[in-house]
Design an enzyme around this catalytic site. Structure first.
Site, PDB file in Angstrom:
ATOM      1  N   ASP A   1       0.831  -1.212   0.000  1.00  0.00           N
ATOM      2  CA  ASP A   1       0.000   0.000   0.000  1.00  0.00           C
ATOM      3  C   ASP A   1       0.865   1.261   0.000  1.00  0.00           C
ATOM      4  O   ASP A   1       0.669   2.177   0.805  1.00  0.00           O
ATOM      5  CB  ASP A   1      -0.930   0.013   1.217  1.00  0.00           C
ATOM      6  CG  ASP A   1      -1.601  -1.321   1.467  1.00  0.00           C
ATOM      7  OD1 ASP A   1      -1.974  -1.977   0.487  1.00  0.00           O
ATOM      8  OD2 ASP A   1      -1.735  -1.719   2.641  1.00  0.00           O
TER       9      ASP A   1
ATOM     10  N   GLU B   1     -11.205  -1.078  -3.472  1.00  0.00           N
ATOM     11  CA  GLU B   1     -10.469  -0.469  -2.372  1.00  0.00           C
ATOM     12  C   GLU B   1      -9.267   0.304  -2.918  1.00  0.00           C
ATOM     13  O   GLU B   1      -9.050   0.376  -4.133  1.00  0.00           O
ATOM     14  CB  GLU B   1      -9.987  -1.546  -1.390  1.00  0.00           C
ATOM     15  CG  GLU B   1      -8.991  -2.526  -1.978  1.00  0.00           C
ATOM     16  CD  GLU B   1      -8.564  -3.619  -1.018  1.00  0.00           C
ATOM     17  OE1 GLU B   1      -9.248  -3.809   0.011  1.00  0.00           O
ATOM     18  OE2 GLU B   1      -7.552  -4.293  -1.293  1.00  0.00           O
TER      19      GLU B   1
ATOM     20  N   HIS C   1      -3.034  -1.191  -5.197  1.00  0.00           N
ATOM     21  CA  HIS C   1      -3.049  -0.220  -4.094  1.00  0.00           C
ATOM     22  C   HIS C   1      -1.960   0.826  -4.302  1.00  0.00           C
ATOM     23  O   HIS C   1      -0.992   0.912  -3.555  1.00  0.00           O
ATOM     24  CB  HIS C   1      -2.897  -0.889  -2.741  1.00  0.00           C
ATOM     25  CG  HIS C   1      -3.462  -0.023  -1.651  1.00  0.00           C
ATOM     26  ND1 HIS C   1      -4.373  -0.483  -0.735  1.00  0.00           N
ATOM     27  CD2 HIS C   1      -3.266   1.290  -1.361  1.00  0.00           C
ATOM     28  CE1 HIS C   1      -4.704   0.515   0.087  1.00  0.00           C
ATOM     29  NE2 HIS C   1      -4.047   1.595  -0.289  1.00  0.00           N
TER      30      HIS C   1
ATOM     31  N   ARG D   1       5.178  -7.973  -0.362  1.00  0.00           N
ATOM     32  CA  ARG D   1       4.602  -7.054  -1.340  1.00  0.00           C
ATOM     33  C   ARG D   1       5.475  -5.802  -1.295  1.00  0.00           C
ATOM     34  O   ARG D   1       5.437  -5.041  -0.335  1.00  0.00           O
ATOM     35  CB  ARG D   1       3.150  -6.728  -1.009  1.00  0.00           C
ATOM     36  CG  ARG D   1       2.196  -7.896  -1.232  1.00  0.00           C
ATOM     37  CD  ARG D   1       0.756  -7.529  -0.927  1.00  0.00           C
ATOM     38  NE  ARG D   1       0.558  -7.289   0.501  1.00  0.00           N
ATOM     39  CZ  ARG D   1      -0.582  -6.831   1.026  1.00  0.00           C
ATOM     40  NH1 ARG D   1      -1.598  -6.526   0.241  1.00  0.00           N
ATOM     41  NH2 ARG D   1      -0.700  -6.651   2.329  1.00  0.00           N
TER      42      ARG D   1
END
Length: 339
Positions: free
Chosen positions: A14, A193, A257, A291
């Site tokens: 993110d 999202e 994201h 990630r």
């Protein structure tokens, strides 16, 4: 044209990059989900080696004590703001965790200074799972866009927009901009999202991420005309197809994201996103730390933004699911180790 090496920051999902006064400020979800850290450098390549300053830690108990997710750093007026989500409970067999959206404020010149205060929760009319708040001031009006669960709509989360009275208070009723409806948005989970604003010419764009956070994770696009009523769903057009997806050829899986920033010379729009470079995960993917934050160049044509495909890694990445030390500096710039 600058050539970017990837990843730019290891083990930060993110990712959020804000360019301010020529400096890149970075934050993202720490794999422990316990702290919010900020680092900065004058180049994107310098972010991995930059010291990470922890500016806030989870509470020991209560609604801000678990799963600190997706912090974003914003400069609004003469203050800094961090938007993030936090929960009190774990995942249940049927229920989502109790995430709600919160705001921190700092009036210090340096956002890495330990001078942040809690402005509290962003209250929405529906008291439900809510996360991934992002904000943008457009033509003098501050907007908030976020993901939230509506108990009357199947799925985990939809996207909503509202005007703001101040950086932690809504000033208009939320309006739903998007819900998971296409097949590519509903793989594993029905999810919209991670919204992010991108302004270009007379258009306002919002990217968002959809589906489960593994290989199916992909980026979608909403488009509106600047000057239109952005709180009117009719002002927005939704792309029926994803605009940024897994690239098996480049070994990049589940990109999404994202945030946007500018190149060092301010001539190019850059997309900052996370992705994994492998598909096999033991256990819950939520607790796999790899990630990594990556960068890609946004190209523009008559149809709007072209995000291309996730580029292959050119720098070293971890070989195991072990969480790296926060200093992480010596790892940057070493040769790529392929999985």
């Amino acid at each position: 044209m600058i050539v970017y090496d990837n990843p730019i920051v290891l083990q930060r999902a993110d990712p959020w990059v804000l360019k301010y006064n020529g400096e890149y400020y970075f934050t993202g979800s720490h794999p422990s989900y316990e702290t919010i850290g900020i680092r900065h450098a004058n180049t994107l390549a310098g972010l991995q080696k930059a010291e990470e300053h922890v500016v806030w830690r989870k509470h020991e108990s209560g609604p801000m004590s678990r799963y600190i997710w997706a912090p974003e750093l914003h400069r609004i007026g003469r203050a800094w703001y961090i938007y993030f989500a936090a929960a009190e409970t774990d995942f249940g067999s049927q229920d989502l965790p109790t995430h709600r959206m919160y705001v921190l404020e700092s009036e210090a010149d340096d956002p890495t200074a330990d001078q942040w205060r809690e402005r509290g929760r962003i209250v929405t009319p529906i008291d439900s799972f809510a996360l991934d708040a992002t904000t943008e001031v457009i033509d003098g009006v501050q907007y908030l866009v976020w993901a939230q669960k509506d108990p009357e709509i199947p799925g985990n989360s939809n996207l909503y927009i509202a005007k703001m009275g101040n950086p932690w208070t809504l000033a208009s009723d939320p309006v739903m901009l998007s819900r998971p409806e296409y097949d590519w948005e509903c793989v594993d989970f029905k999810v919209n999202e991670g919204p992010a604003f991108l302004l270009h010419g007379d258009k306002v764009y919002i990217t968002y991420s959809a589906s489960g956070t593994g290989v199916p994770y992909a980026v979608g696009l909403l488009t509106a005309n600047r000057g239109s009523d952005l709180t009117d769903p009719g002002s927005w057009a939704k792309s029926p197809k994803p605009v940024f997806v897994t690239s098996q050829a480049n070994g990049q899986y589940g990109p999404g994201h994202n945030s946007f920033t500018k190149s060092e010379d301010d001539t190019e729009d850059l997309m900052i996103y996370h992705a994994r470079n492998y598909t096999h995960i033991d256990g819950d993917p939520l607790f796999d730390p790899n990630r990594h934050a990556r960068v890609g160049v946004v190209r523009w044509n008559e149809n709007g933004p072209d995000f291309g495909v996730p580029q292959p890694d050119t720098l070293w990445t971890p070989q195991t699911a072990t969480i790296l030390p926060d200093d992480g500096g010596p790892l940057a710039g070493t040769t790529l180790a392929k999985r």
